[in-house]
Design an enzyme around this catalytic site. Structure first.
Site, short mmCIF file in Angstrom:
data_model
loop_
_atom_site.label_atom_id
_atom_site.label_comp_id
_atom_site.label_asym_id
_atom_site.label_seq_id
_atom_site.Cartn_x
_atom_site.Cartn_y
_atom_site.Cartn_z
N SER A 117 1.82 -9.70 -0.73
CA SER A 117 1.46 -8.27 -0.65
C SER A 117 1.75 -7.63 0.69
CB SER A 117 -0.01 -8.09 -1.01
OG SER A 117 -0.84 -8.92 -0.21
N GLU A 172 -10.74 6.71 4.30
CA GLU A 172 -11.31 5.81 5.29
C GLU A 172 -10.34 4.65 5.45
OE1 GLU A 172 -12.26 5.81 2.15
OE2 GLU A 172 -11.85 3.71 1.60
N LYS A 204 0.81 -1.23 0.00
CA LYS A 204 0.00 0.00 0.00
C LYS A 204 0.84 1.27 0.00
CE LYS A 204 -4.51 -1.45 1.55
NZ LYS A 204 -4.37 -2.88 1.96
C1 LIG Z 1 -5.17 -3.96 1.52
C2 LIG Z 1 -4.44 -5.20 1.27
C3 LIG Z 1 -4.78 -6.08 0.22
C4 LIG Z 1 -5.97 -5.88 -0.67
O1 LIG Z 1 -5.94 -4.79 -1.51
P1 LIG Z 1 -5.66 -4.90 -3.08
O2 LIG Z 1 -6.01 -3.54 -3.57
O3 LIG Z 1 -6.56 -5.96 -3.64
O4 LIG Z 1 -4.24 -5.23 -3.27
C5 LIG Z 1 -3.98 -7.19 0.01
N1 LIG Z 1 -2.91 -7.46 0.80
C6 LIG Z 1 -2.57 -6.65 1.83
C7 LIG Z 1 -1.39 -7.02 2.65
C8 LIG Z 1 -3.32 -5.50 2.10
O5 LIG Z 1 -2.96 -4.71 3.13
#
Ligand SMILES: *Cc1c(COP(=O)(O)O)cnc(C)c1O
Length: 399
Positions: A383, A118, A96
């Site tokens: 992610s 938010e 993010k």
């Molecule tokens: C917020 C988040 C997601 C989901 O958001 P996407 O926009 O689909 O990537 C996935 N993995 C993590 C670690 C997150 O914090």
């Protein structure tokens, strides 16, 4: 597959990827969105902006994040080799920060006085608070009172970094109410405020802009993977909430002969109401200013959704993903809560890497298919890191 169908990668001037996207918003907001798009186009190609962003990516976020070969997990599965793109190692612990930095820099350059957003579990709020502190712009995060009680450490992080956290006391006091509250505040002065959307969703230009800021993930991974193995991966896997980490990885590979898989949360099961499998079970509709696949009732109202991973429980999905599904370039599958927990533990115990519960959905899918794919290589977008989830998992499993 070596050709890019028209409009797969950049939206039309009205912001459409195929039949999806656009600006389903009141006219006065359209004008503000067009201004953002105009400024973005001017700024994004300037050498000064590119240099500043690149410098921060390198020295602040810690890019490039490594690509890592999971030797023990791969051996245990006995099929495809599993690799990870380690977005969990970024500053603030997930992908993010990539788009939050971009949005904060853009807002600052546009002369905006306050960034608003938010947050549900607080991940977007924390990444945005960090980016705003760094860039030097006021940050206001709206969060449901119920979520504030559940996510105390993230609330504290935001406050320590100087963000104002607004406790939303209306409705169910969760994410949806926080969206409404933040949006009302934004509408008080959209000329001077900037609403920082947390995924590749919302009205044009946000799906494109957030995608652009995330595509560094795939650009790095493509080169790193080739340096490591001499080839491209056979399959890419990423979890899908709104779709930002997935499209960030996929974009650099859209023209390649590489299979792309997005993994949605199947929650307690696709045959129960408790999931957020938008692509698998939703239909085209309108949500949060865009046309996209939506989990909706007969009246077009978004359905309540659920996932063990709060970052994935969203009833819509980005317009570019919606288009990529229709043209068959990306396949969308799902993983349940229990598969997610199993993958969370498997990666932790074979590699010493604790994944976010969101990312564990992608790991779960890879673990399911790897045994049938000997000789192939799977690259997963990890992610985020799972530090935020350890107490929850320990309690659930009586560890
Ligand atoms: C917020 C988040 C997601 C989901 O958001 P996407 O926009 O689909 O990537 C996935 N993995 C993590 C670690 C997150 O914090």
């Amino acid at each position: 597959m070596n050709q890019t169908p028209d409009n797969i990668n950049s939206p039309t001037t009205e912001g459409f990827f195929g039949a999806y996207g656009g600006q389903e918003i009141p006219p006065e907001l359209k004008q503000v969105m067009d201004e953002i798009y105009h400024s973005y186009n001017e700024i994004k190609d300037s050498d000064e902006f590119k240099l500043e962003l690149h410098d921060l990516q390198r020295h602040y976020v810690g890019r490039p994040s490594p690509v890592y070969f999971c030797r023990r997990l791969s051996a245990q599965l006995g099929g495809a080799e599993i690799y990870l793109k380690r977005e969990d190692l970024n500053h603030t612990g997930a992908h993010k920060i990539n788009h939050c930095l971009g949005e904060a820099l853009l807002a600052k350059r546009m002369g905006k006085t306050k960034i608003l957003a938010e947050t549900g579990a607080g991940q977007h709020g924390v990444a945005l608070s960090a980016a705003c502190a760094l860039v030097g712009i006021e940050c206001e995060i709206h969060m449901g009172a119920v979520d504030i009680a559940k996510q105390a450490p993230n609330v504290t992080r935001m406050k320590i970094m100087g963000a104002k956290v607004i406790s939303v006391e209306r409705g169910t006091k969760t994410l949806k109410d926080a969206v409404d509250s933040a949006f009302e505040e934004y509408l008080r002065d959209p000329q001077h405020f900037f609403y920082a959307i947390g995924s590749v969703v919302g009205p044009h230009p946000f799906p494109q802009m957030v995608r652009d800021f995330q595509q560094i993930v795939g650009i790095e991974a493509r080169q790193q993977f080739q340096e490591m193995t001499g080839e491209l991966p056979d399959t890419l896997v990423a979890c899908i909430g709104g779709g930002s980490n997935a499209i960030g990885l996929f974009t650099a590979f859209l023209d390649d002969d590489v299979e792309l898989v997005g993994v949605e949360p199947a929650g307690l099961g696709l045959d129960t109401p408790d999931h957020a499998a938008t692509m698998t079970l939703g239909s085209p509709g309108v949500l949060h200013g865009m046309r996209c696949y939506v989990l909706q009732d007969d009246a077009g109202e978004p359905l309540p959704v659920y996932s063990i991973a709060s970052g994935l429980d969203y009833p819509g999905v980005g317009p570019q993903h919606s288009h990529l599904k229709d043209i068959g370039r990306v396949n969308y599958h799902s993983a349940t809560d229990s598969e997610c927990i199993e993958a969370f533990l498997a990666l932790s115990r074979t590699e010493g890497i604790i994944p976010a519960l969101e990312s564990a959905h992608a790991v779960a899918y890879a673990m399911r298919v790897a045994p049938q794919m000997p000789g192939k290589r799977i690259l997963i977008n990890l992610s985020g890191r799972g530090d935020k989830d350890i107490d929850f998992v320990a309690k659930k499993l009586n560890l």
